[in-house]
Each structure stands twice: as C-alpha cells, then as structure tokens.
Design a protein around this motif. Sequence first.
Motif, PDB file in Angstrom:
ATOM      1  N   MET A   1       0.857  -1.457  -0.132  1.00 58.75           N
ATOM      2  CA  MET A   1      -0.012  -0.088   0.056  1.00 58.75           C
ATOM      3  C   MET A   1       0.891   1.086  -0.156  1.00 58.75           C
ATOM      4  SD  MET A   1      -3.031  -1.229  -0.053  1.00 58.75           S
ATOM      5  CE  MET A   1      -3.841   0.024   0.379  1.00 58.75           C
ATOM      6  N   ASN A   2       0.162   2.273  -0.312  1.00 59.03           N
ATOM      7  CA  ASN A   2       1.076   3.553  -0.747  1.00 59.03           C
ATOM      8  C   ASN A   2       0.689   4.808   0.362  1.00 59.03           C
ATOM      9  OD1 ASN A   2      -1.018   4.464  -1.330  1.00 59.03           O
ATOM     10  ND2 ASN A   2      -0.594   4.937  -3.644  1.00 59.03           N
ATOM     11  N   GLY A   3      -0.349   4.533   1.292  1.00 59.28           N
ATOM     12  CA  GLY A   3      -0.539   5.288   2.348  1.00 59.28           C
ATOM     13  C   GLY A   3      -1.364   6.492   1.814  1.00 59.28           C
ATOM     14  N   GLN A   4      -1.959   6.574   0.515  1.00 57.58           N
ATOM     15  CA  GLN A   4      -2.370   7.688   0.046  1.00 57.58           C
ATOM     16  C   GLN A   4      -3.963   7.474   0.533  1.00 57.58           C
ATOM     17  OE1 GLN A   4      -1.216  10.154  -1.948  1.00 57.58           O
ATOM     18  NE2 GLN A   4       0.706   9.164  -1.066  1.00 57.58           N
ATOM     19  N   THR A   5      -4.438   8.778   0.595  1.00 57.88           N
ATOM     20  CA  THR A   5      -5.974   8.917   0.917  1.00 57.88           C
ATOM     21  C   THR A   5      -6.792   9.428  -0.346  1.00 57.88           C
ATOM     22  OG1 THR A   5      -5.479   9.455   3.223  1.00 57.88           O
ATOM     23  CG2 THR A   5      -7.697  10.187   2.180  1.00 57.88           C
ATOM     24  N   TYR A   6      -7.834   8.588  -0.681  1.00 57.98           N
ATOM     25  CA  TYR A   6      -8.520   8.984  -1.818  1.00 57.98           C
ATOM     26  C   TYR A   6      -9.863   9.593  -1.364  1.00 57.98           C
ATOM     27  CZ  TYR A   6      -4.601   6.383  -3.985  1.00 57.98           C
ATOM     28  OH  TYR A   6      -3.613   5.877  -4.234  1.00 57.98           O
ATOM     29  N   THR A   7     -10.437  10.589  -2.138  1.00 56.45           N
ATOM     30  CA  THR A   7     -11.913  11.322  -1.828  1.00 56.45           C
ATOM     31  C   THR A   7     -12.742  10.784  -3.161  1.00 56.45           C
ATOM     32  OG1 THR A   7     -11.295  13.275  -2.619  1.00 56.45           O
ATOM     33  CG2 THR A   7     -10.968  12.820  -0.286  1.00 56.45           C
ATOM     34  N   GLN A   8     -12.272  10.416  -4.377  1.00 53.65           N
ATOM     35  CA  GLN A   8     -12.956  10.139  -5.657  1.00 53.65           C
ATOM     36  C   GLN A   8     -12.854   8.790  -5.705  1.00 53.65           C
ATOM     37  OE1 GLN A   8     -14.625  12.660  -6.911  1.00 53.65           O
ATOM     38  NE2 GLN A   8     -14.231  14.059  -5.452  1.00 53.65           N
ATOM     39  N   SER A   9     -14.116   7.902  -6.411  1.00 52.46           N
ATOM     40  CA  SER A   9     -13.995   7.071  -7.173  1.00 52.46           C
ATOM     41  C   SER A   9     -13.011   6.664  -8.102  1.00 52.46           C
ATOM     42  CB  SER A   9     -15.429   6.505  -7.418  1.00 52.46           C
ATOM     43  OG  SER A   9     -16.466   6.545  -6.448  1.00 52.46           O
ATOM     44  N   GLY A  10     -12.608   5.675  -8.541  1.00 53.78           N
ATOM     45  CA  GLY A  10     -11.737   5.520  -9.604  1.00 53.78           C
ATOM     46  C   GLY A  10     -10.809   4.287  -9.536  1.00 53.78           C
ATOM     47  N   VAL A  11      -9.780   4.203 -10.683  1.00 55.33           N
ATOM     48  CA  VAL A  11      -8.858   3.035 -10.601  1.00 55.33           C
ATOM     49  C   VAL A  11      -7.455   3.625 -10.307  1.00 55.33           C
ATOM     50  CG1 VAL A  11      -7.995   0.781 -11.785  1.00 55.33           C
ATOM     51  CG2 VAL A  11     -10.369   1.774 -12.005  1.00 55.33           C
ATOM     52  N   TYR A  12      -6.876   3.127  -8.895  1.00 52.57           N
ATOM     53  CA  TYR A  12      -5.634   3.512  -8.806  1.00 52.57           C
ATOM     54  C   TYR A  12      -4.696   2.423  -8.800  1.00 52.57           C
ATOM     55  CZ  TYR A  12      -8.471   7.314  -7.306  1.00 52.57           C
ATOM     56  OH  TYR A  12      -9.500   8.462  -7.240  1.00 52.57           O
ATOM     57  N   SER A  13      -3.411   2.780  -9.078  1.00 56.09           N
ATOM     58  CA  SER A  13      -2.379   1.860  -9.148  1.00 56.09           C
ATOM     59  C   SER A  13      -1.073   2.132  -8.394  1.00 56.09           C
ATOM     60  CB  SER A  13      -2.070   1.445 -10.718  1.00 56.09           C
ATOM     61  OG  SER A  13      -1.389   2.458 -11.322  1.00 56.09           O
ATOM     62  N   PHE A  14      -0.279   1.173  -7.936  1.00 56.49           N
ATOM     63  CA  PHE A  14       0.736   1.570  -7.384  1.00 56.49           C
ATOM     64  C   PHE A  14       1.806   0.287  -7.454  1.00 56.49           C
ATOM     65  CE2 PHE A  14       3.336   0.765  -2.980  1.00 56.49           C
ATOM     66  CZ  PHE A  14       4.039   2.088  -3.217  1.00 56.49           C
ATOM     67  N   VAL A  15       3.253   1.018  -7.904  1.00 60.02           N
ATOM     68  CA  VAL A  15       4.085  -0.034  -8.310  1.00 60.02           C
ATOM     69  C   VAL A  15       4.898  -0.336  -7.190  1.00 60.02           C
ATOM     70  CG1 VAL A  15       6.100  -0.567  -9.795  1.00 60.02           C
ATOM     71  CG2 VAL A  15       4.081   0.696 -10.785  1.00 60.02           C
ATOM     72  N   ASN A  16       4.923  -1.710  -6.759  1.00 57.06           N
ATOM     73  CA  ASN A  16       5.730  -2.125  -5.724  1.00 57.06           C
ATOM     74  C   ASN A  16       6.965  -2.975  -6.149  1.00 57.06           C
ATOM     75  OD1 ASN A  16       6.795  -2.642  -2.807  1.00 57.06           O
ATOM     76  ND2 ASN A  16       4.900  -3.648  -2.289  1.00 57.06           N
ATOM     77  N   GLY A  17       7.970  -2.641  -6.303  1.00 62.27           N
ATOM     78  CA  GLY A  17       9.064  -3.405  -6.931  1.00 62.27           C
ATOM     79  C   GLY A  17       8.673  -4.072  -8.097  1.00 62.27           C
ATOM     80  N   CYS A  18       8.624  -5.214  -8.294  1.00 55.20           N
ATOM     81  CA  CYS A  18       8.255  -5.759  -9.546  1.00 55.20           C
ATOM     82  C   CYS A  18       6.771  -6.064  -9.719  1.00 55.20           C
ATOM     83  CB  CYS A  18       8.973  -7.342  -9.632  1.00 55.20           C
ATOM     84  SG  CYS A  18      10.748  -6.958  -9.852  1.00 55.20           S
ATOM     85  N   GLY A  19       5.851  -5.734  -8.530  1.00 57.93           N
ATOM     86  CA  GLY A  19       4.479  -5.845  -8.690  1.00 57.93           C
ATOM     87  C   GLY A  19       3.771  -4.638  -8.806  1.00 57.93           C
ATOM     88  N   THR A  20       2.517  -4.658  -9.098  1.00 59.39           N
ATOM     89  CA  THR A  20       1.669  -3.563  -9.300  1.00 59.39           C
ATOM     90  C   THR A  20       0.362  -3.549  -8.791  1.00 59.39           C
ATOM     91  OG1 THR A  20       2.851  -2.782 -11.619  1.00 59.39           O
ATOM     92  CG2 THR A  20       0.683  -1.903 -11.028  1.00 59.39           C
TER      93      THR A  20
END
Length: 215
Positions: A1-20
């Motif tokens: 996880m990236n610790g981000q806070t979201y207030t809108q619906s949507g599709v979010y991605s976070f690259v963690n090493g070799c994984g997304t």
Amino acid sequence: MNGQTYTQSGVYSFVNGCGTDVLTLTITPSSTVPSSASACGSYTWAVNGQTYTQSGTYSSVSGCVTSVLTLTITPNSTVPTTASACDSYTWAVNGQTYTQSGTYSSVSGCVTNVLTLTITPSSTVPATASACNSYTWAVNGQTYTQSGTYSSVSGCVTNVLTLTITPSSTVPSTASACGSYTWAVNGQTYTQSGTYSSVSGCVTSVLTLTITPNS
C-alpha cells in the motif's frame, strides 16, 4: 500500500518493486435522512425495527446513510363520562346519537373517551280530579283554581292532570213542622228547631227549621 487517501471513485495503481497493485475504488458520499413521527404509547421505526416509548431523537446508520428520527410519544389516556337521558342522547365528543343504554367509546388522538349511558323511555301518567274552588296537585305541590289540563315533568315521566273545579255554593231553605221534620235533602229527621246543613259535592244546603211541639 502507498498510504494515500482518496476522496474520489476511480482505479488507482501502485508499483511495488516488481509488482503493481491496482485499486478499483468506489467512494459514496455520506448522507443524512431526517424524519419525524408522532405516536401514542410507543413507535416502531421501520428503518431499524426498534420500538421506542420515549420522545427523543434517534439515529440509525446503514452504509453511508444516517437516518435521524425526531420522535414525539404521547401517553395514552382514558376520559370516562356518565350520562342519563330520555329516549336518546347526542354525545358532544363525537356527535353521535344513541337510543340504547350501554358503554360507548370514541378515540381522538391518544385520548379514548368512554361514555357510560343510561337511556330511559319517556312515559305519560294520566290523572283526573274534581274539587270545589281549588285543588292542590300532590305531584308538583301546585294549587289550581280553574278547570283545565295541566302537566308536570319529573325525569322521563310526564304527569297529566285533567281537572274539574266547581265553585262552592249555598242553598238556603226554611221549614216549619209540628213535632218533627224529615229533610228530603239528607233524609234526616229533626225534632228541635235550629239551623242544619248538609254538603253534597260543592253544594251546601242550609235548613232553618222551626219545630212546634204537638199538643
């Protein structure tokens, strides 16, 4: 996880090493649904199935919706009334007319009015009387000096008096006899001079009698 806070619906991605990491997010705004209600004794709120017996403000959360109920509870009460009437009775509480004795009820708001009713049929009691000069009717204590029909109401009974008043009169007569005298008016035989009277109805006959002894 990236610790981000979201207030809108949507599709979010976070690259963690070799994984997304991919997040499909639905954000629903919070909302409040107010309502108010009044009830007698108790109230069951359809939103949560709870029953309340006290006035107050109650809330129930379902998902992102907060339902808020402002509730007024009025205690149930009973107001008893008794009444008696002749033939029929119209109850001011509900405007209904009743012709039978019984117990009746009428609900207004949280108040139940209860009427205990006694109905007595009206009746008439006829009477006839004759008197000289005047007559005092025992039913009402009134004294009458004229012939006529009079009435007196007591409860549901109407007494009706058919009255005949005859004025008193005096019929004088004189007679003389030897030894004794039999008065035809009353069939009495007198041997002494004097004044005698006999009453028949409202007529008083007065005899002035002179008796002369036989010799």
